[in-house]
Scaffold this active site. Sequence first.
Site, PDB file in Angstrom:
ATOM      1  N   TYR A 185      77.284  41.270 -25.139  1.00  0.00           N
ATOM      2  CA  TYR A 185      78.997  41.350 -23.909  1.00  0.00           C
ATOM      3  C   TYR A 185      78.062  40.767 -23.397  1.00  0.00           C
ATOM      4  CZ  TYR A 185      81.480  43.706 -21.765  1.00  0.00           C
ATOM      5  OH  TYR A 185      82.463  44.437 -20.114  1.00  0.00           O
ATOM      6  N   ASN A 214      82.449  50.996 -13.603  1.00  0.00           N
ATOM      7  CA  ASN A 214      82.865  51.847 -14.753  1.00  0.00           C
ATOM      8  C   ASN A 214      83.922  52.242 -13.815  1.00  0.00           C
ATOM      9  OD1 ASN A 214      80.034  51.971 -16.003  1.00  0.00           O
ATOM     10  ND2 ASN A 214      81.255  52.842 -17.066  1.00  0.00           N
ATOM     11  N   ALA A 238      86.947  58.494 -22.192  1.00  0.00           N
ATOM     12  CA  ALA A 238      87.807  58.977 -23.052  1.00  0.00           C
ATOM     13  C   ALA A 238      86.915  59.986 -24.232  1.00  0.00           C
ATOM     14  CB  ALA A 238      88.283  57.745 -23.829  1.00  0.00           C
ATOM     15  N   ASP A 254      71.385  59.942 -26.225  1.00  0.00           N
ATOM     16  CA  ASP A 254      69.493  59.789 -25.807  1.00  0.00           C
ATOM     17  C   ASP A 254      69.297  60.906 -24.305  1.00  0.00           C
ATOM     18  OD1 ASP A 254      69.274  57.947 -28.049  1.00  0.00           O
ATOM     19  OD2 ASP A 254      68.879  56.545 -26.731  1.00  0.00           O
ATOM     20  N   GLY A 256      71.539  61.429 -21.961  1.00  0.00           N
ATOM     21  CA  GLY A 256      72.375  61.833 -21.044  1.00  0.00           C
ATOM     22  C   GLY A 256      71.684  61.362 -19.651  1.00  0.00           C
ATOM     23  N   ASP A 337      70.867  50.808 -23.274  1.00  0.00           N
ATOM     24  CA  ASP A 337      71.482  50.903 -22.547  1.00  0.00           C
ATOM     25  C   ASP A 337      71.116  50.354 -21.590  1.00  0.00           C
ATOM     26  OD1 ASP A 337      73.337  52.378 -21.384  1.00  0.00           O
ATOM     27  OD2 ASP A 337      72.520  54.122 -21.879  1.00  0.00           O
ATOM     28  N   ASP A 339      70.394  51.471 -17.228  1.00  0.00           N
ATOM     29  CA  ASP A 339      69.203  52.472 -16.733  1.00  0.00           C
ATOM     30  C   ASP A 339      70.621  52.633 -15.635  1.00  0.00           C
ATOM     31  OD1 ASP A 339      68.479  49.948 -15.816  1.00  0.00           O
ATOM     32  OD2 ASP A 339      67.136  51.690 -14.103  1.00  0.00           O
ATOM     33  N   LYS A 340      71.043  52.017 -15.328  1.00  0.00           N
ATOM     34  CA  LYS A 340      71.182  52.255 -13.727  1.00  0.00           C
ATOM     35  C   LYS A 340      72.210  51.465 -12.869  1.00  0.00           C
ATOM     36  CE  LYS A 340      69.256  54.228  -9.221  1.00  0.00           C
ATOM     37  NZ  LYS A 340      69.665  55.627  -9.375  1.00  0.00           N
ATOM     38  N   ARG A 341      73.398  52.194 -11.926  1.00  0.00           N
ATOM     39  CA  ARG A 341      74.143  50.521 -11.478  1.00  0.00           C
ATOM     40  C   ARG A 341      74.537  50.895 -10.678  1.00  0.00           C
ATOM     41  NH1 ARG A 341      78.066  50.135 -16.791  1.00  0.00           N
ATOM     42  NH2 ARG A 341      76.653  49.497 -18.410  1.00  0.00           N
TER      43      ARG A 341
HETATM   44  P1  NAD Z   1      90.986  46.980 -22.198  1.00  0.00           P
HETATM   45  O1  NAD Z   1      90.128  46.962 -23.363  1.00  0.00           O
HETATM   46  O2  NAD Z   1      92.088  48.432 -22.176  1.00  0.00           O
HETATM   47  O3  NAD Z   1      91.787  45.344 -20.992  1.00  0.00           O
HETATM   48  C1  NAD Z   1      91.724  44.968 -22.006  1.00  0.00           C
HETATM   49  C2  NAD Z   1      93.478  43.476 -23.161  1.00  0.00           C
HETATM   50  O4  NAD Z   1      92.877  42.608 -23.174  1.00  0.00           O
HETATM   51  C3  NAD Z   1      93.340  44.580 -24.186  1.00  0.00           C
HETATM   52  O5  NAD Z   1      95.091  45.042 -23.517  1.00  0.00           O
HETATM   53  C4  NAD Z   1      93.410  43.543 -25.000  1.00  0.00           C
HETATM   54  O6  NAD Z   1      94.423  43.978 -26.185  1.00  0.00           O
HETATM   55  C5  NAD Z   1      93.939  42.181 -24.349  1.00  0.00           C
HETATM   56  N1  NAD Z   1      93.441  41.386 -25.204  1.00  0.00           N
HETATM   57  C6  NAD Z   1      92.089  41.198 -26.043  1.00  0.00           C
HETATM   58  N2  NAD Z   1      91.879  40.620 -26.133  1.00  0.00           N
HETATM   59  C7  NAD Z   1      93.411  39.141 -26.508  1.00  0.00           C
HETATM   60  C8  NAD Z   1      93.072  38.128 -27.014  1.00  0.00           C
HETATM   61  N3  NAD Z   1      92.865  37.542 -27.467  1.00  0.00           N
HETATM   62  N4  NAD Z   1      94.466  38.066 -26.568  1.00  0.00           N
HETATM   63  C9  NAD Z   1      95.208  38.831 -25.838  1.00  0.00           C
HETATM   64  N5  NAD Z   1      94.971  40.070 -25.436  1.00  0.00           N
HETATM   65  C10 NAD Z   1      93.994  40.705 -25.257  1.00  0.00           C
HETATM   66  O7  NAD Z   1      90.356  46.842 -20.884  1.00  0.00           O
HETATM   67  P2  NAD Z   1      90.092  47.271 -19.193  1.00  0.00           P
HETATM   68  O8  NAD Z   1      88.421  47.994 -19.147  1.00  0.00           O
HETATM   69  O9  NAD Z   1      91.162  47.140 -18.244  1.00  0.00           O
HETATM   70  O10 NAD Z   1      88.933  45.476 -19.000  1.00  0.00           O
HETATM   71  C11 NAD Z   1      89.405  44.402 -19.071  1.00  0.00           C
HETATM   72  C12 NAD Z   1      88.223  43.610 -17.895  1.00  0.00           C
HETATM   73  O11 NAD Z   1      87.612  44.231 -17.339  1.00  0.00           O
HETATM   74  C13 NAD Z   1      87.649  43.379 -19.461  1.00  0.00           C
HETATM   75  O12 NAD Z   1      87.693  42.401 -19.329  1.00  0.00           O
HETATM   76  C14 NAD Z   1      86.201  44.110 -19.054  1.00  0.00           C
HETATM   77  O13 NAD Z   1      85.243  43.290 -19.517  1.00  0.00           O
HETATM   78  C15 NAD Z   1      86.198  44.375 -17.542  1.00  0.00           C
HETATM   79  N6  NAD Z   1      85.593  44.963 -17.660  1.00  0.00           N
HETATM   80  C16 NAD Z   1      86.197  46.640 -16.945  1.00  0.00           C
HETATM   81  C17 NAD Z   1      85.466  47.945 -17.157  1.00  0.00           C
HETATM   82  C18 NAD Z   1      86.029  48.984 -16.389  1.00  0.00           C
HETATM   83  O14 NAD Z   1      85.539  50.182 -15.858  1.00  0.00           O
HETATM   84  N7  NAD Z   1      87.014  49.919 -16.925  1.00  0.00           N
HETATM   85  C19 NAD Z   1      84.070  47.522 -16.941  1.00  0.00           C
HETATM   86  C20 NAD Z   1      83.486  46.051 -16.548  1.00  0.00           C
HETATM   87  C21 NAD Z   1      84.381  45.256 -17.163  1.00  0.00           C
HETATM   88  N1  UDP Z   2      77.940  57.904 -23.363  1.00  0.00           N
HETATM   89  C1  UDP Z   2      77.230  59.642 -24.322  1.00  0.00           C
HETATM   90  N2  UDP Z   2      78.284  60.375 -24.863  1.00  0.00           N
HETATM   91  C2  UDP Z   2      79.372  59.135 -25.021  1.00  0.00           C
HETATM   92  C3  UDP Z   2      79.898  58.673 -24.845  1.00  0.00           C
HETATM   93  C4  UDP Z   2      79.087  57.685 -24.146  1.00  0.00           C
HETATM   94  O1  UDP Z   2      76.061  60.068 -23.589  1.00  0.00           O
HETATM   95  O2  UDP Z   2      80.766  60.480 -26.014  1.00  0.00           O
HETATM   96  C5  UDP Z   2      76.723  57.533 -23.086  1.00  0.00           C
HETATM   97  C6  UDP Z   2      76.613  56.008 -22.932  1.00  0.00           C
HETATM   98  O3  UDP Z   2      75.674  56.209 -23.933  1.00  0.00           O
HETATM   99  C7  UDP Z   2      76.238  55.143 -21.636  1.00  0.00           C
HETATM  100  C8  UDP Z   2      77.236  55.726 -20.455  1.00  0.00           C
HETATM  101  O4  UDP Z   2      77.461  57.249 -21.761  1.00  0.00           O
HETATM  102  O5  UDP Z   2      74.724  55.799 -20.767  1.00  0.00           O
HETATM  103  C9  UDP Z   2      78.510  55.170 -20.813  1.00  0.00           C
HETATM  104  O6  UDP Z   2      78.934  54.460 -21.680  1.00  0.00           O
HETATM  105  P1  UDP Z   2      80.814  53.845 -21.432  1.00  0.00           P
HETATM  106  O7  UDP Z   2      80.813  53.208 -22.848  1.00  0.00           O
HETATM  107  O8  UDP Z   2      81.268  54.150 -20.854  1.00  0.00           O
HETATM  108  O9  UDP Z   2      79.707  52.393 -21.072  1.00  0.00           O
HETATM  109  P2  UDP Z   2      78.736  51.546 -19.850  1.00  0.00           P
HETATM  110  O10 UDP Z   2      78.509  52.525 -19.182  1.00  0.00           O
HETATM  111  O11 UDP Z   2      77.578  51.830 -21.023  1.00  0.00           O
HETATM  112  O12 UDP Z   2      79.147  50.258 -20.136  1.00  0.00           O
END
Ligand code: NAD
Ligand code: UDP
Length: 389
Positions: A185, A214, A238, A254, A256, A337, A339-341
Amino acid sequence: PSPPTARLDLDGNPVAPLTICMIGAGGFIGSHLCEKLMAETRHVVLAVDVYCDKIRHLVDPAPPHLAGRISFHRLNIKNDSRLEGLIKMADLTINLAAICTPADYNTRPLDTIYSNFIDALPVVKYCSENSKRLIHFSTCEVYGKTIGSFLPKDHPLRKEPEFYVLKEDESPCIFGPIVKQRWSYACAKQLIERLIFAEGAENGLEFTIVRPFNWIGPRMDFIPGVDGPSEGVPRVLACFSNNLLRREPLKLVDGGQSQRTFVYIKDAIEAVVLMIENPARANGHIFNVGNPNNEVTVRELAQMMTEVYANVSGEAPLDEPMIDVSSSQFYGEGYDDSDKRIPDMTIINKQLGWNPKTPLKDLLETTLTYQQKTYKEAVRRQMSQSSAS
Ligand code: NAD
Ligand code: UDP
């Protein structure tokens, strides 16, 4: 509701209403962005997604006061010739579409790479060819691991900010080996960032790249067995909400020990609106969007969520509220994973004057109140059905 009045940008100039092609508008971030744009601006949204469940209240059908302001276009950007037309109709494209749940990165690496790189290519190309502005959603995960993580555990330099604070234009991107497919990813996101940056440098594409750290809040992901697959593994908010609703222990992967900073979705959306309305300040930049003050280990997050949920629901916590699981049990082989952000906030502060506001405790209260209200009854019903069958 009365139509919002004219808005001013950060330099005091009126903001002309824009037409925005929002791809992935039906997801977690998209749904909040659509709501905000409808409530507070006059911009028009062409909402593109394969699902509209999270924006149904805005599009199916649009309420009368939003007539002409938002339309839903059900299409998969992988293979739909209508995409270019929608981008041409808009002044600005925002691309949120992606596979972005860690459980998929090591188990569906091909889908992850295609979704985050290949499927985003035509969006970048159409914006560049038609001279349209692009706001592309990347991720904080492009930073990978911190430099400090390679030092011995008790090394004093680990405490020095240069060894962990993540800076958009300075920090390196440090990923694990190819066999650790978790990084599929981050690597795909990094390559699309590089491509967008190069389109800017060589062809003059006006772009902004967002790196969310996040973002969490209501409507994030799904509750397995209720509005998503029973065996599905969503992101941590979730997962832990699901455990709390079912009165199961929260699973710490691992131990937490990983650290994260969580930002409230509504704070983060304000940053995106500033980017939309201040192109001269946002174009050509990569922005971290997070809350460096809300840092916890995953274990601490589990503790806080357990306490907050007990208050919200009135149910006493379990005697053993958490259990440890290995990452290979929880996610399968190839998981690794970050480690820290900790996001550096200098650039977004300077360009857009944005700062996050909401402390972690407050945002968990709001979010878990929403989770309990939205899902408790459905979870209870689903659990009694599966125990009866
Ligand atoms: P999400 O999965 O809730 O939303 C993504 C949406 O894109 C979904 O509704 C999905 O149906 C749609 N989608 C995916 N592939 C598609 C396709 N081929 N055609 C049409 N629609 C499509 O995720 P989100 O949390 O809303 O994240 C949005 C963006 O932000 C992503 O690019 C994600 O990588 C980035 N992001 C989010 C977070 C976060 O903290 N939420 C963190 C890092 C990066
Ligand atoms: N994680 C966990 N238990 C769960 C789900 C996630 O310990 O039930 C941990 C995961 O390994 C990571 C952190 O929680 O270290 C955050 O995970 P998330 O899926 O939200 O995404 P990330 O921040 O890694 O992109």
